[in-house]
Design a protein around this motif. Sequence first.
Motif, PDB file in Angstrom:
ATOM      1  N   UNK A 160      -1.776  -4.582  19.949  1.00  0.00           N
ATOM      2  CA  UNK A 160      -1.038  -4.418  18.689  1.00  0.00           C
ATOM      3  C   UNK A 160       0.077  -3.386  18.845  1.00  0.00           C
ATOM      4  N   UNK A 161      -0.187  -2.348  19.643  1.00  0.00           N
ATOM      5  CA  UNK A 161       0.832  -1.324  19.875  1.00  0.00           C
ATOM      6  C   UNK A 161       2.115  -1.933  20.421  1.00  0.00           C
ATOM      7  N   UNK A 162       1.963  -2.918  21.295  1.00  0.00           N
ATOM      8  CA  UNK A 162       3.134  -3.544  21.918  1.00  0.00           C
ATOM      9  C   UNK A 162       3.524  -4.862  21.239  1.00  0.00           C
ATOM     10  N   UNK A 163       2.950  -5.110  20.050  1.00  0.00           N
ATOM     11  CA  UNK A 163       3.311  -6.288  19.241  1.00  0.00           C
ATOM     12  C   UNK A 163       3.216  -7.599  20.013  1.00  0.00           C
ATOM     13  N   UNK A 164       2.168  -7.740  20.802  1.00  0.00           N
ATOM     14  CA  UNK A 164       1.983  -8.964  21.591  1.00  0.00           C
ATOM     15  C   UNK A 164       1.590 -10.112  20.659  1.00  0.00           C
ATOM     16  N   UNK A 165       2.200 -11.250  20.860  1.00  0.00           N
ATOM     17  CA  UNK A 165       1.885 -12.448  20.077  1.00  0.00           C
ATOM     18  C   UNK A 165       1.649 -13.629  21.006  1.00  0.00           C
ATOM     19  N   UNK A 166       0.977 -14.634  20.484  1.00  0.00           N
ATOM     20  CA  UNK A 166       0.736 -15.859  21.244  1.00  0.00           C
ATOM     21  C   UNK A 166       1.334 -17.032  20.490  1.00  0.00           C
ATOM     22  N   UNK A 167       2.030 -17.905  21.198  1.00  0.00           N
ATOM     23  CA  UNK A 167       2.638 -19.096  20.606  1.00  0.00           C
ATOM     24  C   UNK A 167       2.070 -20.345  21.258  1.00  0.00           C
ATOM     25  N   UNK A 168       1.934 -21.414  20.468  1.00  0.00           N
ATOM     26  CA  UNK A 168       1.466 -22.704  20.970  1.00  0.00           C
ATOM     27  C   UNK A 168       2.613 -23.707  20.954  1.00  0.00           C
ATOM     28  N   UNK A 169       2.721 -24.482  22.033  1.00  0.00           N
ATOM     29  CA  UNK A 169       3.717 -25.543  22.118  1.00  0.00           C
ATOM     30  C   UNK A 169       3.052 -26.829  22.601  1.00  0.00           C
ATOM     31  N   UNK A 170       3.540 -27.949  22.107  1.00  0.00           N
ATOM     32  CA  UNK A 170       3.081 -29.255  22.587  1.00  0.00           C
ATOM     33  C   UNK A 170       4.259 -29.972  23.227  1.00  0.00           C
ATOM     34  N   UNK A 171       4.062 -30.411  24.463  1.00  0.00           N
ATOM     35  CA  UNK A 171       5.071 -31.206  25.170  1.00  0.00           C
ATOM     36  C   UNK A 171       4.412 -32.526  25.538  1.00  0.00           C
ATOM     37  N   UNK A 172       4.915 -33.628  24.973  1.00  0.00           N
ATOM     38  CA  UNK A 172       4.232 -34.912  25.118  1.00  0.00           C
ATOM     39  C   UNK A 172       5.208 -36.049  25.376  1.00  0.00           C
ATOM     40  N   UNK A 173       4.773 -37.019  26.170  1.00  0.00           N
ATOM     41  CA  UNK A 173       5.550 -38.248  26.329  1.00  0.00           C
ATOM     42  C   UNK A 173       5.337 -39.166  25.120  1.00  0.00           C
ATOM     43  N   UNK A 174       4.443 -38.754  24.228  1.00  0.00           N
ATOM     44  CA  UNK A 174       4.171 -39.522  23.010  1.00  0.00           C
ATOM     45  C   UNK A 174       5.223 -39.294  21.947  1.00  0.00           C
ATOM     46  N   UNK A 175       4.872 -39.602  20.711  1.00  0.00           N
ATOM     47  CA  UNK A 175       5.830 -39.616  19.609  1.00  0.00           C
ATOM     48  C   UNK A 175       5.788 -38.315  18.818  1.00  0.00           C
ATOM     49  N   UNK A 176       6.904 -37.614  18.809  1.00  0.00           N
ATOM     50  CA  UNK A 176       6.973 -36.316  18.144  1.00  0.00           C
ATOM     51  C   UNK A 176       6.632 -36.427  16.659  1.00  0.00           C
ATOM     52  N   UNK A 177       7.071 -37.499  16.005  1.00  0.00           N
ATOM     53  CA  UNK A 177       6.820 -37.627  14.566  1.00  0.00           C
ATOM     54  C   UNK A 177       5.328 -37.750  14.264  1.00  0.00           C
ATOM     55  N   UNK A 178       4.576 -38.428  15.115  1.00  0.00           N
ATOM     56  CA  UNK A 178       3.139 -38.549  14.885  1.00  0.00           C
ATOM     57  C   UNK A 178       2.464 -37.185  15.050  1.00  0.00           C
ATOM     58  N   UNK A 179       2.917 -36.410  16.010  1.00  0.00           N
ATOM     59  CA  UNK A 179       2.350 -35.070  16.203  1.00  0.00           C
ATOM     60  C   UNK A 179       2.683 -34.198  14.997  1.00  0.00           C
ATOM     61  N   UNK A 180       3.909 -34.321  14.484  1.00  0.00           N
ATOM     62  CA  UNK A 180       4.311 -33.533  13.310  1.00  0.00           C
ATOM     63  C   UNK A 180       3.474 -33.873  12.079  1.00  0.00           C
ATOM     64  N   UNK A 181       2.974 -35.097  12.029  1.00  0.00           N
ATOM     65  CA  UNK A 181       2.157 -35.503  10.899  1.00  0.00           C
ATOM     66  C   UNK A 181       0.683 -35.201  11.063  1.00  0.00           C
ATOM     67  N   UNK A 182       0.296 -34.762  12.247  1.00  0.00           N
ATOM     68  CA  UNK A 182      -1.120 -34.541  12.535  1.00  0.00           C
ATOM     69  C   UNK A 182      -1.595 -33.195  12.009  1.00  0.00           C
ATOM     70  N   UNK A 183      -2.912 -33.025  11.978  1.00  0.00           N
ATOM     71  CA  UNK A 183      -3.488 -31.792  11.427  1.00  0.00           C
ATOM     72  C   UNK A 183      -3.246 -30.569  12.300  1.00  0.00           C
ATOM     73  N   UNK A 184      -2.786 -30.778  13.521  1.00  0.00           N
ATOM     74  CA  UNK A 184      -2.565 -29.621  14.397  1.00  0.00           C
ATOM     75  C   UNK A 184      -1.160 -29.038  14.245  1.00  0.00           C
ATOM     76  N   UNK A 185      -0.252 -29.808  13.641  1.00  0.00           N
ATOM     77  CA  UNK A 185       1.151 -29.397  13.548  1.00  0.00           C
ATOM     78  C   UNK A 185       1.359 -28.017  12.918  1.00  0.00           C
ATOM     79  N   UNK A 186       0.636 -27.661  11.829  1.00  0.00           N
ATOM     80  CA  UNK A 186       0.871 -26.336  11.232  1.00  0.00           C
ATOM     81  C   UNK A 186       0.491 -25.167  12.136  1.00  0.00           C
TER      82      UNK A 186
END
Length: 343
Positions: free
Chosen positions: A118-144
Amino acid sequence: MTKKTLHRQNVVACIWDFDKTLIPGYMQAPIFEAYGIDEEAFWKEVNALPEIYAQRGTRVSHDTIYLNHLISFVKNGELKGLTNARLRELGKELVFYPGLPDLFEKLKTVASSRPEYRKHNITLEHYIISTGLAEMIRGSQIAPHVDGIFGSEFIEAPLPPHYSRQNELPLNMEFEISQVGTIVDNTIKTRYIFEINKGSNKNPSIDVNASMERADRRVPIDRMLYVADGPSDVPVFSVVKSNGGKAFAVFNPDSEAEFAQNDTLLHAGRIHAYGPADYTERSTTAKWLRMHIRQICDTIVAESEAALSAQVGKAPRHLHEDDEPENDEAASTSAQKELFETS
């Protein structure tokens, strides 16, 4: 004078494949079910297309020819009216492996679980890289729970020839996917690794192909973990692993073949480890991810503290009678040097 860098480099990135990594099968399954299309027959045709087109003298991508075949189904009526909005709706039907999407939030808390993180304000980010369809991923429950989604995309109602010469364009009421907008194959995936690495995804003014020192990159690759399901991800596994990041493969716990496939990748030196696609808190996969996130966080803390020590000089101090410099000149020089360093 200390060189000013572009980023603090206090971000850890978990980067995920999608099909057979986060979900058991292929994301297109809800499309076929909704429109009454034989999924097995569709993929059988897709797998045959590269050879058929090769015989006609045309080379096509094995990874992404399915996008064109989907458009063929749209044009021939079986997928008539399929839009990006409809793809987003169908994404809601995707069923994830156990433990998801909860694990994504739990991993983020690891990066803030200790005072030094916390002192160094470390954060973690999640990314999805897929050969599938971005719009379907955006509509899925994991998108938020993710910070970025990279996938193949379609264009609806494409602009006609000479559109730039027309003051008013005819309103096309037939909005449905009709052209491929973005293609992501297993080699292009590496481009998005470097977008995340250099910060192009956060700042479009940064060209992903521009030369950049490690110190200026937003997320050094050695602060990335890449999770995917198998041999098709070897290009990304190689980029991440060879640059100090962590490469982890997952397999369906019910599949002996996928287990053996991952074991082959491990012995070939392509990955660091592998585990079941079980993301519940007590699973070995979740434990491995938490452990290596902590290790990366510890490295960030160590590097940040070392940089701070190097940049901050010692404060001047009072001399005592029992101090014994080698000679008066050395003592004077040393005291002056300390004074100027701390100014």
